[in-house]
Design an enzyme around this catalytic site. Structure first.
Site, PDB file in Angstrom:
ATOM      1  N   LYS A   3       1.733 -25.366  10.158  1.00 59.06           N
ATOM      2  CA  LYS A   3       0.423 -25.976   9.899  1.00 59.06           C
ATOM      3  C   LYS A   3      -0.665 -25.368  10.774  1.00 59.06           C
ATOM      4  CE  LYS A   3       1.613 -30.204   7.625  1.00 59.06           C
ATOM      5  NZ  LYS A   3       1.418 -31.625   7.471  1.00 59.06           N
ATOM      6  N   LYS A  36       1.897 -30.728  -0.749  1.00 58.77           N
ATOM      7  CA  LYS A  36       0.696 -31.227  -1.410  1.00 58.77           C
ATOM      8  C   LYS A  36      -0.574 -30.584  -0.878  1.00 58.77           C
ATOM      9  CE  LYS A  36       1.734 -35.642   0.549  1.00 58.77           C
ATOM     10  NZ  LYS A  36       1.975 -35.482   1.988  1.00 58.77           N
ATOM     11  N   LYS A  74       8.301 -24.425   1.127  1.00 61.76           N
ATOM     12  CA  LYS A  74       8.494 -25.713   0.463  1.00 61.76           C
ATOM     13  C   LYS A  74       7.271 -26.104  -0.379  1.00 61.76           C
ATOM     14  CE  LYS A  74       6.867 -29.208   3.712  1.00 61.76           C
ATOM     15  NZ  LYS A  74       6.949 -30.606   4.051  1.00 61.76           N
TER      16      LYS A  74
HETATM   17  N1  AQP Z   1       9.134 -29.884  -0.783  1.00 59.84           N
HETATM   18  C1  AQP Z   1       9.795 -30.957  -0.377  1.00 59.84           C
HETATM   19  N2  AQP Z   1      11.098 -31.121  -0.700  1.00 59.84           N
HETATM   20  C2  AQP Z   1      11.763 -32.224  -0.290  1.00 59.84           C
HETATM   21  N3  AQP Z   1      11.211 -33.220   0.433  1.00 59.84           N
HETATM   22  C3  AQP Z   1       9.919 -33.093   0.774  1.00 59.84           C
HETATM   23  N4  AQP Z   1       9.084 -33.874   1.473  1.00 59.84           N
HETATM   24  C4  AQP Z   1       7.878 -33.292   1.535  1.00 59.84           C
HETATM   25  N5  AQP Z   1       7.885 -32.131   0.884  1.00 59.84           N
HETATM   26  C5  AQP Z   1       9.147 -31.968   0.388  1.00 59.84           C
HETATM   27  C6  AQP Z   1       9.466 -35.158   2.041  1.00 59.84           C
HETATM   28  O1  AQP Z   1       8.467 -36.085   1.705  1.00 59.84           O
HETATM   29  C7  AQP Z   1       8.351 -37.025   2.761  1.00 59.84           C
HETATM   30  C8  AQP Z   1       6.921 -37.252   3.098  1.00 59.84           C
HETATM   31  O2  AQP Z   1       6.374 -36.110   3.635  1.00 59.84           O
HETATM   32  P1  AQP Z   1       4.903 -36.170   4.238  1.00 59.84           P
HETATM   33  O3  AQP Z   1       3.920 -36.256   3.152  1.00 59.84           O
HETATM   34  O4  AQP Z   1       4.817 -37.241   5.240  1.00 59.84           O
HETATM   35  O5  AQP Z   1       4.784 -34.843   5.004  1.00 59.84           O
HETATM   36  P2  AQP Z   1       5.213 -33.423   4.634  1.00 59.84           P
HETATM   37  O6  AQP Z   1       6.685 -33.260   4.756  1.00 59.84           O
HETATM   38  O7  AQP Z   1       4.378 -32.527   5.466  1.00 59.84           O
HETATM   39  O8  AQP Z   1       4.845 -33.310   3.084  1.00 59.84           O
HETATM   40  P3  AQP Z   1       3.874 -32.287   2.418  1.00 59.84           P
HETATM   41  O9  AQP Z   1       3.823 -32.581   0.937  1.00 59.84           O
HETATM   42  O10 AQP Z   1       4.216 -30.892   2.785  1.00 59.84           O
HETATM   43  O11 AQP Z   1       2.505 -32.727   3.027  1.00 59.84           O
HETATM   44  P4  AQP Z   1       1.394 -31.835   3.682  1.00 59.84           P
HETATM   45  O12 AQP Z   1       1.112 -30.768   2.689  1.00 59.84           O
HETATM   46  O13 AQP Z   1       0.242 -32.742   3.891  1.00 59.84           O
HETATM   47  O14 AQP Z   1       1.953 -31.323   4.946  1.00 59.84           O
HETATM   48  C9  AQP Z   1       9.176 -36.518   3.923  1.00 59.84           C
HETATM   49  O15 AQP Z   1      10.375 -37.253   3.973  1.00 59.84           O
HETATM   50  C10 AQP Z   1       9.476 -35.093   3.557  1.00 59.84           C
HETATM   51  O16 AQP Z   1      10.746 -34.703   4.027  1.00 59.84           O
END
Ligand code: AQP
Length: 337
Positions: A114, A199, A196
């Site tokens: 990030k 969002k 991965k």
């Molecule tokens: N690509 C993924 N595959 C499987 N699990 C995922 N999670 C996120 N992306 C994937 C799971 O979703 C939960 C919530 O995640 P979060 O929104 O708190 O943070 P994150 O992991 O950083 O998700 P994003 O979508 O990648 O958000 P941004 O883009 O804002 O950083 C967690 O349990 C995570 O494992």
């Protein structure tokens, strides 16, 4: 008092949720709510670790709460709440900061990823993100934390800090175990299957959102990056196809080998189109229910107010114990508001 084991998990309202959030985390939440005492939080304080429009954050926070209910979380069985409504999260995070080393936070891959994306705008909050997550989990004395594979490292630091605190004082925190699904634990970007699905990715063809229309979903799968081999197979050379197979099996529960043999002699176009249809069917009721709930703001407020009260009661109990152990004088008086 319930003798059920405790589960805590949260999702950031940093945008609309993706198929990765759903298959990696949200779908499991529902299966667990019968057997466990579950706390599911919308972690808005985590979402401001990178720049966020206040209006968007408010919208996304309610949207994630609506998604929770739409996938089948029952507010009478699970505690659904918004992180910033329970100040104990920030209070415990501060104390735990004083039991966390600079070096261990610097090794977190999410921070490295990030901070690359936000070069020139790397806040202390982004660096400290894992400690807030540790506080989220430990406050509820969680036994299990259902997360996607990408969060495993944050779970390890949670266990380390809990053990460090318990050893320094006396047993205070339950040391939680990760609960990570075996298949589809990490859904990858449709445009680059080495990273991965996220969002906050700037390429909107890389992710499927829970709010995407059937046409959007079909178009994004059609454009999904694959390879030139043209054979549906599971191996490390065909990461795009492997990802699509992971999505397929996670939705249908079928074995990967059975899916692969069904597509023998067939091209990628048919396979991609079938994956798109499965995803459209799976997400349709969630999209429709979320849209309905978002028109009923009073109902959502009722849910998050009730959830915050329950969460606050549990969280305060742990926080008071921690404050006492580190040597803070117990607060026996009330401050007039
Ligand atoms: N690509 C993924 N595959 C499987 N699990 C995922 N999670 C996120 N992306 C994937 C799971 O979703 C939960 C919530 O995640 P979060 O929104 O708190 O943070 P994150 O992991 O950083 O998700 P994003 O979508 O990648 O958000 P941004 O883009 O804002 O950083 C967690 O349990 C995570 O494992």
């Amino acid at each position: 008092m319930s003798d059920k084991k405790i589960i805590f998990s949260g999702i950031q309202p940093s945008g609309s949720l993706t198929l990765g959030n759903y298959l990696g985390a949200l779908k499991n939440f529902v299966n667990l709510q019968e057997e466990y005492n579950c706390y599911y939080c919308v972690v808005d304080m985590h979402a401001i670790t990178v720049p966020k429009e206040p209006k968007e954050l408010r919208k996304n926070t309610l949207q994630v709460l609506a998604n929770y209910i739409a996938v089948g979380l029952d507010p009478d069985k699970s505690t659904l709440f918004i992180q910033s409504h329970v100040p104990a999260h920030a209070e415990l995070a501060w104390i735990l900061n004083c039991f966390t080393y600079f070096g261990e936070l610097g090794r977190m891959t999410q921070f490295k990823d990030k901070s690359k994306k936000n070069e020139g705008n790397i806040t202390v909050g982004l660096f400290d993100y894992p400690v807030l997550m540790v506080a989220d989990i430990l406050l509820y004395q969680a036994d299990l934390v259902p997360v996607g594979e990408d969060q495993r490292q944050h779970l390890e630091i949670t266990r380390d800090i809990a053990q460090r605190f318990n050893n320094r004082f006396s047993p205070t925190f339950t040391v939680p175990e990760p609960y990570i699904p075996k298949v589809g634990a990490k859904i990858m970007s449709l445009q680059d299957p080495t990273i991965k699905m996220s969002k906050s990715d700037t390429n909107e063809n890389s992710f499927i959102l829970l709010s995407d229309s059937p046409d959007d979903i079909r178009r994004k799968f059609k454009r999904a990056v694959t390879d030139s081999l043209g054979v549906v197979a599971i191996n490390e050379e065909q990461l795009g196809i492997k990802n699509l197979l992971g999505i397929y099996t996670k939705i249908t529960g079928e074995k990967i080998e059975d899916i692969v043999s069904r597509y023998e002699g067939k091209g990628y176009a048919e396979f991609k189109s079938d994956v798109a249809d499965l995803v459209i069917e799976e997400l349709k009721p969630i999209r429709e229910k979320s849209e309905y709930l978002l028109k009923n703001k009073d109902y959502l407020e009722e849910i998050y107010a009730k959830g915050a009260q329950k969460a606050e009661n549990a969280a305060r109990k742990t926080l008071r114990k921690v404050q006492k152990k580190v040597g803070f004088i117990p607060k026996t008086f009330k401050i007039q508001q």
